[in-house]
Motif scaffolding. Sequence first.
Motif, PDB file in Angstrom:
ATOM      1  N   PRO A   1       0.836  -1.210   0.000  1.00 16.14           N
ATOM      2  CA  PRO A   1       0.000   0.000   0.000  1.00 16.14           C
ATOM      3  C   PRO A   1       0.867   1.255   0.000  1.00 16.14           C
ATOM      4  O   PRO A   1       1.901   1.314   0.658  1.00 16.14           O
ATOM      5  CB  PRO A   1      -0.794  -0.117   1.306  1.00 16.14           C
ATOM      6  CG  PRO A   1      -0.768  -1.563   1.653  1.00 16.14           C
ATOM      7  CD  PRO A   1       0.533  -2.090   1.134  1.00 16.14           C
ATOM      8  N   PHE A   2       0.442   2.266  -0.754  1.00 18.35           N
ATOM      9  CA  PHE A   2       1.277   3.468  -0.890  1.00 18.35           C
ATOM     10  C   PHE A   2       1.499   4.143   0.459  1.00 18.35           C
ATOM     11  O   PHE A   2       2.543   4.774   0.672  1.00 18.35           O
ATOM     12  CB  PHE A   2       0.659   4.443  -1.895  1.00 18.35           C
ATOM     13  CG  PHE A   2      -0.577   5.152  -1.425  1.00 18.35           C
ATOM     14  CD1 PHE A   2      -0.485   6.314  -0.670  1.00 18.35           C
ATOM     15  CD2 PHE A   2      -1.832   4.667  -1.738  1.00 18.35           C
ATOM     16  CE1 PHE A   2      -1.616   6.973  -0.237  1.00 18.35           C
ATOM     17  CE2 PHE A   2      -2.976   5.325  -1.311  1.00 18.35           C
ATOM     18  CZ  PHE A   2      -2.876   6.480  -0.549  1.00 18.35           C
ATOM     19  N   VAL A   3       0.567   4.019   1.393  1.00 20.21           N
ATOM     20  CA  VAL A   3       0.751   4.624   2.720  1.00 20.21           C
ATOM     21  C   VAL A   3       1.967   4.017   3.399  1.00 20.21           C
ATOM     22  O   VAL A   3       2.828   4.729   3.941  1.00 20.21           O
ATOM     23  CB  VAL A   3      -0.501   4.426   3.596  1.00 20.21           C
ATOM     24  CG1 VAL A   3      -0.244   4.960   5.009  1.00 20.21           C
ATOM     25  CG2 VAL A   3      -1.713   5.119   2.981  1.00 20.21           C
ATOM     26  N   VAL A   4       2.050   2.686   3.378  1.00 14.10           N
ATOM     27  CA  VAL A   4       3.174   1.990   4.006  1.00 14.10           C
ATOM     28  C   VAL A   4       4.473   2.354   3.296  1.00 14.10           C
ATOM     29  O   VAL A   4       5.478   2.706   3.934  1.00 14.10           O
ATOM     30  CB  VAL A   4       2.945   0.464   3.983  1.00 14.10           C
ATOM     31  CG1 VAL A   4       4.175  -0.281   4.507  1.00 14.10           C
ATOM     32  CG2 VAL A   4       1.706   0.092   4.791  1.00 14.10           C
ATOM     33  N   ARG A   5       4.458   2.282   1.979  1.00 15.11           N
ATOM     34  CA  ARG A   5       5.679   2.565   1.205  1.00 15.11           C
ATOM     35  C   ARG A   5       6.177   3.989   1.432  1.00 15.11           C
ATOM     36  O   ARG A   5       7.362   4.210   1.704  1.00 15.11           O
ATOM     37  CB  ARG A   5       5.407   2.318  -0.287  1.00 15.11           C
ATOM     38  CG  ARG A   5       6.578   2.655  -1.196  1.00 15.11           C
ATOM     39  CD  ARG A   5       6.271   2.322  -2.645  1.00 15.11           C
ATOM     40  NE  ARG A   5       5.013   2.888  -3.108  1.00 15.11           N
ATOM     41  CZ  ARG A   5       4.847   4.163  -3.470  1.00 15.11           C
ATOM     42  NH1 ARG A   5       5.883   4.993  -3.423  1.00 15.11           N
ATOM     43  NH2 ARG A   5       3.675   4.598  -3.881  1.00 15.11           N
ATOM     44  N   ARG A   6       5.272   4.970   1.359  1.00 11.12           N
ATOM     45  CA  ARG A   6       5.684   6.367   1.493  1.00 11.12           C
ATOM     46  C   ARG A   6       6.206   6.661   2.906  1.00 11.12           C
ATOM     47  O   ARG A   6       7.208   7.367   3.084  1.00 11.12           O
ATOM     48  CB  ARG A   6       4.498   7.280   1.182  1.00 11.12           C
ATOM     49  CG  ARG A   6       4.066   7.316  -0.288  1.00 11.12           C
ATOM     50  CD  ARG A   6       5.096   7.994  -1.179  1.00 11.12           C
ATOM     51  NE  ARG A   6       5.463   9.317  -0.695  1.00 11.12           N
ATOM     52  CZ  ARG A   6       4.741  10.424  -0.871  1.00 11.12           C
ATOM     53  NH1 ARG A   6       3.607  10.359  -1.563  1.00 11.12           N
ATOM     54  NH2 ARG A   6       5.154  11.576  -0.394  1.00 11.12           N
ATOM     55  N   CYS A   7       5.533   6.123   3.919  1.00 12.75           N
ATOM     56  CA  CYS A   7       5.975   6.361   5.295  1.00 12.75           C
ATOM     57  C   CYS A   7       7.331   5.719   5.558  1.00 12.75           C
ATOM     58  O   CYS A   7       8.214   6.330   6.177  1.00 12.75           O
ATOM     59  CB  CYS A   7       4.939   5.829   6.293  1.00 12.75           C
ATOM     60  SG  CYS A   7       3.409   6.793   6.374  1.00 12.75           S
ATOM     61  N   VAL A   8       7.515   4.495   5.086  1.00 11.56           N
ATOM     62  CA  VAL A   8       8.790   3.804   5.276  1.00 11.56           C
ATOM     63  C   VAL A   8       9.913   4.566   4.572  1.00 11.56           C
ATOM     64  O   VAL A   8      11.000   4.759   5.133  1.00 11.56           O
ATOM     65  CB  VAL A   8       8.702   2.352   4.756  1.00 11.56           C
ATOM     66  CG1 VAL A   8      10.101   1.742   4.599  1.00 11.56           C
ATOM     67  CG2 VAL A   8       7.868   1.501   5.717  1.00 11.56           C
ATOM     68  N   GLU A   9       9.666   5.011   3.351  1.00 12.17           N
ATOM     69  CA  GLU A   9      10.695   5.752   2.619  1.00 12.17           C
ATOM     70  C   GLU A   9      11.080   7.034   3.357  1.00 12.17           C
ATOM     71  O   GLU A   9      12.260   7.390   3.424  1.00 12.17           O
ATOM     72  CB  GLU A   9      10.175   6.093   1.217  1.00 12.17           C
ATOM     73  CG  GLU A   9      10.089   4.889   0.287  1.00 12.17           C
ATOM     74  CD  GLU A   9       9.405   5.214  -1.035  1.00 12.17           C
ATOM     75  OE1 GLU A   9       9.371   4.338  -1.921  1.00 12.17           O
ATOM     76  OE2 GLU A   9       8.890   6.352  -1.174  1.00 12.17           O
TER      77      GLU A   9
END
Length: 498
Positions: free
Chosen positions: A316-324
């Motif tokens: 999910p983009f939420v997970v990806r963006r926050c992790v990045e």
Amino acid sequence: MSKVAGTVATLPGGGEPSSPVQKVWKPELYKIQLDAPAPNPVRCQRILEDNNQAVRLYGSEYHGLMGHLEAEQLLSNASDGSYLVRRSPKSDGYYTLSVRFNKRTKHYKVFYKTGPGQGHGHYLREQDKHYETVHEMVADGLINFHMQLHASPIIQQINQQTKNCYQQSPYMTLNRRKLRALSNEMGKSSVSASVSVDDCDANTTTVADIPVDNPLISQQVTQQQLPPQDPMPLVYEKPHNFKVHTFKGLNWCEFCANFLWGFTAQGVKCEACGFMAHNKCSELVPPKCVPDLKCIRGVFGTDLTTMVQLHQCNIPFVVRRCVEEVEARGMLQEGIYRVSGFADEIDALKLALDRDGDKTDMSEAAYGNVNVIAGTLKLYLRLLPVPLITFQAYPSFMTAGRNAKQTEQLQLMAEAVRRLPPAHYSCLQYMLEHLKRVASHYAVNKMNEHNLATVFAPTLIATPQHMTNLTEEIFMLSSLITHCETIFASSSSSSSTS
């Protein structure tokens, strides 16, 4: 939340004191449905001298002419969920479905209708649901039998809900800030409309003269106010247009937070705004329909599998963006993921992600405190209706964690991760590898594998409700983080060879 390295204060159910939104979904009905027996067709082993139409309709589970005593004898030693279709000796225009449930055999007259639209397929009575196959009919029936037997107290409680639940409903909880903003916009437009009307004829026009064809504004909109805690302070009335709906994937009632159980026609959905509810719950929803809810509904609180299918992605983009963002500027932040960001800033970022999606500005200029990013990621994972480590897989993970021999433990954990749905498997691997990289900077950020497991255990794991002692869960998750590469490599190789 505690500021001491390696500790975290948690609330029952996995919430956090500083969280702007506590966990809202109730998983009990979902977990009960998981235990429902699966349909198991009993194949006919003899050559039939019956008409071809029945064979075409019902396939190899059709047994031809057979009385109920013979059917009961054939199913007497079969497992729950076993079924067959037969033609009763005295039948006229119907066939009989015999199903095994709770060690008893039930018999039903089953019909079939052809034609376009929804009124075709297999059905039990004319007013009942119609199914494409008998297998689907049996699957739906077994779930309903199982729920009636094991979930009646919860269902009874749902049926006794009051309208007071609306203010604490997931719909209000998840969309509070967006609803408040929308309400303010509606208020401005309604005041402007009222002023223009007064300008035309100040002596004869009253509030009651405001045109009723404006679906959002009631006759009292400029005069009556709800309690200040209501996210939509302006009183307006627009009835929902609820229609019976078959939901794909996993969905929860937005009124009572309980699972929409069943295989088909699980509840109702408003055609104007998308509000989803049980049939009984829909009768209690106030007439506050906000048309085009697509502009309001977001990614938080949506099932993970639904999310990745909707956005055609693995993570999910939420997970990806926050992790990045955390990896770009938070790896050396002392207490990352343990120290909380400000709740109002987390809520604002949640709103932005719901509204703008992957285009959301999460840069340091927009959110200088990286703990806000970390807190938003935890919030997203905490609000998943089905946790990242699912209810079904949870026992396998715990069994693996209790094994004292590391080689066997890692092998069992590899087997456990294979039990996860693909979306959960990919996201869990992504998160664990991220947490492993965070732990590699322990000398600076003071967050090793155990400390991170302490923070994330209530968020990632389907812990039993009201459970506060998570010692075993923390130990298991710490081992998952430490050995994630080995576990997923082993899981992947086992899957490819099987």
